[in-house]
Design an enzyme around this catalytic site. Structure first.
Site, short mmCIF file in Angstrom:
data_model
loop_
_atom_site.label_atom_id
_atom_site.label_comp_id
_atom_site.label_asym_id
_atom_site.label_seq_id
_atom_site.Cartn_x
_atom_site.Cartn_y
_atom_site.Cartn_z
N ASP A 10 2.28 12.69 -0.74
CA ASP A 10 2.19 11.14 -1.21
C ASP A 10 2.57 11.20 -2.58
OD1 ASP A 10 0.88 8.74 -1.82
OD2 ASP A 10 -0.66 9.50 -2.73
N ASP A 12 1.70 8.73 -5.56
CA ASP A 12 0.51 8.12 -6.61
C ASP A 12 -0.73 8.87 -6.55
OD1 ASP A 12 2.05 6.07 -7.92
OD2 ASP A 12 2.10 5.07 -5.95
N GLY A 47 -3.41 3.93 -2.17
CA GLY A 47 -2.69 3.95 -0.67
C GLY A 47 -2.26 2.83 -0.07
N ARG A 50 1.62 -3.19 -1.70
CA ARG A 50 1.40 -4.05 -2.70
C ARG A 50 0.52 -5.51 -2.41
NH1 ARG A 50 6.85 -5.24 -5.73
NH2 ARG A 50 6.90 -2.99 -5.75
N SER A 117 4.54 3.24 -2.21
CA SER A 117 4.93 2.51 -3.28
C SER A 117 6.46 2.08 -3.02
CB SER A 117 4.85 3.32 -4.54
OG SER A 117 5.65 2.77 -5.65
N ASP A 171 -4.22 11.88 -1.63
CA ASP A 171 -5.25 11.46 -2.53
C ASP A 171 -6.16 10.32 -2.06
OD1 ASP A 171 -3.41 9.80 -3.40
OD2 ASP A 171 -4.81 9.32 -5.20
C1 G6P Z 1 0.65 3.55 -4.05
C2 G6P Z 1 -0.52 3.39 -4.66
C3 G6P Z 1 -1.13 2.08 -4.41
C4 G6P Z 1 -0.20 0.91 -4.75
C5 G6P Z 1 1.17 1.22 -3.52
C6 G6P Z 1 2.23 0.25 -3.83
O1 G6P Z 1 0.08 3.72 -2.62
O2 G6P Z 1 -1.50 4.20 -4.37
O3 G6P Z 1 -2.26 1.83 -5.43
O4 G6P Z 1 -0.52 -0.43 -4.48
O5 G6P Z 1 1.51 2.46 -3.98
O6 G6P Z 1 2.72 0.43 -5.06
P1 G6P Z 1 3.99 -0.61 -5.45
O7 G6P Z 1 4.64 0.30 -6.57
O8 G6P Z 1 5.21 -0.57 -4.30
O9 G6P Z 1 3.46 -1.74 -6.05
MG MG Z 2 -2.05 8.11 -3.43
#
Ligand code: G6P
Ligand code: MG
Length: 221
Positions: A10, A12, A47, A50, A117, A171
């Site tokens: 993962d 982030d 995780g 969006r 993400s 995480d």
């Molecule tokens: C990761 C983070 C989330 C976030 C998601 C989408 O999983 O842990 O907190 O919302 O990615 O991210 P983005 O960069 O596409 O908005």
């Molecule tokens: Mg993460």
């Protein structure tokens, strides 16, 4: 004896700490909508994709919006988020990550990113790690967000490996759930209590190496 042939990371919270930037950007959006939003609320978004994150925030404020408004809000949030991550560099890579990935590569272990993400490639390029990965699966490639296992199943396919030979580093509770339901060994990175659905948990990757990983995975056999 468990054979590890691949590792899926993962991004982030495992490779880089972006949670603070997501929080700042979501907080600005919540304030605009007069929705109270705390760092604890932000934890629950880890995780999630969006749109799922936005839906959770709207639920906190009992707010229902049409899809065009939601798209606009997500665009604004992402512009602010991109401004915040623009200055990230290799200094922002979490301790132990580079050494571990480099060792895995030398040992011929497949290394793939599995992130919800849509900004994963930009961030990996900013921190100089993009070329280290054999594959990158991110939010742009997914129909279903974590806790669905799609992200990791796609990663294992790129590596041409069975999930049962891969370790997922996660995480987030939703990410651990995704790894478990996909048939992977789920290694939680963070808080033991929070990630109690993982096969094993380490607080961070600062002291992680391949032999330690083998030990952890086989301890659970
Ligand atoms: C990761 C983070 C989330 C976030 C998601 C989408 O999983 O842990 O907190 O919302 O990615 O991210 P983005 O960069 O596409 O908005
Ligand atoms: Mg993460």
């Amino acid at each position: 004896m468990y054979t590890i042939k691949g590792c899926l990371f993962d991004m982030d919270g495992v490779i880089v700490d972006t949670a603070k930037h997501h929080f700042t950007a979501w907080k600005a959006l919540a304030e605009e909508l007069s929705i109270p939003f705390t760092s604890k609320d932000n934890e629950a978004l880890k995780g999630l994709g969006r749109l799922d994150s936005l839906e959770k925030i709207l639920q906190l404020g009992n707010l229902e919006l049409n899809s065009n408004t939601k798209l606009k809000l997500m665009e604004n949030k992402n512009s602010l988020y991109l401004e915040l991550v623009r200055s990230m560099s290799e200094e922002d890579i979490l301790p132990g990550v580079c050494g571990l990935i480099e060792e895995l590569k030398v040992k011929g272990i497949g290394v793939c990113l599995g992130s919800s993400s849509r900004n994963a490639s930009i961030i990996l390029k900013n921190i100089g790690l993009f070329n280290l990965f054999d594959g990158v699966v991110d939010g742009n490639h997914l129909t279903f967000s974590k806790p669905d296992p799609e992200v990791f199943i796609k990663g294992a396919k790129i590596l041409e490996l069975s999930p049962s030979n891969c370790v997922v580093f996660e995480d987030a509770v939703a990410g651990v759930e995704a790894a478990k339901s996909g048939g992977f060994f789920a290694l939680g990175v963070g808080d033991h209590k929070e990630l109690d659905n993982a096969d094993a948990v380490v607080s961070d990757l600062s002291k992680m190496n391949f032999s330690k990983l083998l030990e952890i995975v086989n301890r659970n056999d």
